[in-house]
Design an enzyme around this catalytic site. Sequence first.
Site, PDB file in Angstrom:
ATOM      1  CD  GLU A  72       6.247  -8.838   7.173  1.00  0.00           C
ATOM      2  OE1 GLU A  72       6.590 -10.005   7.414  1.00  0.00           O
ATOM      3  OE2 GLU A  72       7.083  -7.911   7.002  1.00  0.00           O
ATOM      4  CB  CYS A 108       3.074   9.397   7.715  1.00  0.00           C
ATOM      5  SG  CYS A 108       3.638  10.803   6.711  1.00  0.00           S
ATOM      6  CB  CYS A 125       2.317   9.240   3.539  1.00  0.00           C
ATOM      7  SG  CYS A 125       0.973  10.218   4.277  1.00  0.00           S
ATOM      8  CD  GLU A 146      13.862  -9.766   3.140  1.00  0.00           C
ATOM      9  OE1 GLU A 146      13.538 -10.164   4.275  1.00  0.00           O
ATOM     10  OE2 GLU A 146      13.053  -9.572   2.223  1.00  0.00           O
ATOM     11  CE  LYS A 147      24.027  -9.673  -1.032  1.00  0.00           C
ATOM     12  NZ  LYS A 147      23.356  -8.377  -0.753  1.00  0.00           N
ATOM     13  CD  GLU A 158       6.462 -13.251   4.764  1.00  0.00           C
ATOM     14  OE1 GLU A 158       7.459 -12.938   5.459  1.00  0.00           O
ATOM     15  OE2 GLU A 158       5.926 -12.464   3.978  1.00  0.00           O
TER      16      GLU A 158
END
Length: 667
Positions: free
Chosen positions: A145, A153, A110, A352-353, A304
């Site tokens: 990001e 919220c 929040c 995220e493997k 990225e």
Amino acid sequence: MSRLAYGGDYNPEQWPEEVWHEDVALMREAGVTMVSVGVFSWARLETAPGVHDFGWLDRLLDLLHAGGIRVALATPTVAPPAWFYAAHPEALPVTKEGVRYGFGSRGAICHSSAAYRQAAAGITEQLARRYGKHPAVALWHVHNEYGVPVNACYCEASGEEFRSWLRARYQTLDALNTAWGTAFWGQHYGDWAHIDAPRVTPTVGNPAQQLDYARFTDETLRGNFIAERDILHRLAPGVPVTTNFMTALSQCDSMDYWAWGREVDLVAQDHYLITDGRRTHVNLAMAADLTRSVAGGAPWLVLEHSTSGVNWQPRNPAKRPGEMARNSLGHVARGSEGAMFFQWRQSRQGAEKFHSAMLPHAGTANRVWREVVALGADIGALAGIAGSRTMADAAMVWDWQSWWAQNLEWRPTEDHDARERADSFYETLYDRHLTVDFAHPEADLSAYPLVVVPALYLATEAVGQNLRAYVEGGGTLVVSYFSGIVDEHDTVHPGAYPGALRDVLGLTVEEWSPLLRGERVRIEAADGSVLPADVWTEFVVPNVPRGAEPVWTYADGRAAAGPAITRHQLGRGAAWYISTRLAPEALDTVLAAAAADAGISPRDDLPRDVEVVRRTGEHGSYLFAINHTATEAKVPLGAAGTELLTGERAAGVLAVPPGAVRVVRAD
């Protein structure tokens, strides 16, 4: 940076410390020049409230510096530790439906939480004091990001802060009631305390309230970024500060990046291909052009992207051989000062493997690693382009706040999608081999011979005046339907549609007539040629005596015999209006006519899916030719030069092998 940035997110806390030395050696082999460090490291850096462990980060930064690798050092404020949420469960965000999220992911914040702001400022200050003068640190990377995966919220604290924001914006309740149109459905407010966040209601809520809440949310997140940025500027002067945007229209719609771009020292962008069967390189080019435009045309950085497949889409195919290089150099062609990835070493645990990385699970004995090393050499060969700027041929008007407004409920049809129109217009310009800048609706457009407006539902009177001045000054404008309709409060402009754009377009729209699902119409030119259209039609009436002239008319449908596409000669320029949705081939026909109006010559000498982009700077002019096809492409050169990736001379016509990239520095 003396070289272009090449590297990725580095998360050494996931690995034993002895692996770090191997990592640095492999980074040097791959040509890595910079890594992002510490994005998700808050729990390792502050193990308990006020208890810090910087020893591991000290050793890591020293090791990277000894290896000649610069660092984008992150403030880890996207992932507060478990101990923080145990003490402040109210800092977890609440959904519009009133459900509070739990701990265990990322970005569960929040941004109106005073406790979060205090804790974020604390860890940021500690990092700035300790590492602000470390020789490895080239860039500060704040948070991660913003707005992903949670932007808004709806808790009590957010509601209270929203009321304060509204007081500052409107000053009086009378002004707020007028702006929000609260006379409708009896929503009049007589006390500030009665106003709340726009939570779930039995039917459609007040659209002006929802639009203001989107603005409030955006400004709240941006305010938290600014707070961290100012700490870093104060304690680590001279080191630029950024955060990673997600300007790709398909990935993040909750940030007004025109406003965000003014607050960072360097615009940085994350981009991931959406592998849904479409031409992914077109969306990449669009995202890169939009990011460069948010940067005001200045160089920016892709912070990225992926070496191969990701792990969060329904289906995650690997990239084809050579695709990683085309993606990376496509960003560079359109203004990026390098190519960074998520991440350096592929994770073995966590969510995220299965996301690709520069160093895959298999190590160095695989195709991805070989391509990573080859790309590092190519990036190194392009060092001279640093600081140069990408040259554009046309502009597209885009506004995030208009997008927010249009996407609210109860519009004339659910089949009209502003992003789809932006994608379609961009793809058509891309296929005409035009490099596109994006522009805010009130920006100076005079440098562009052609400006397109694919979807601008919200347009103030100032926007209308700006576009009129552009056309009168000699520009060619193309506007698509459902534009210019409402002002900044989502209030319909007085008089006939298209509201703020009536004068520049030289026409009025008496009524919209959206089509039913699957319904089609045809539009016809004076020479008898016919174009197909769907989704939307209008009853268009040109102004008299000097208004717009019909170029195509409706051949059938409810608006049959009425104007479908018009051209309005105004001053030294012309304004085109498209009152229906055209498929790509039909849209190309219209944009070809408008481009000719603007004096832009067609590039019939270039094949489809071969993009040619030019960067220029004080060290010269660089032509990027990227071949996305399976056959060799021939690209005419305006001037002879040196091809930087092979070292060969280039003159006359440049041969670009299938799937390859060539970069020519003109003599």
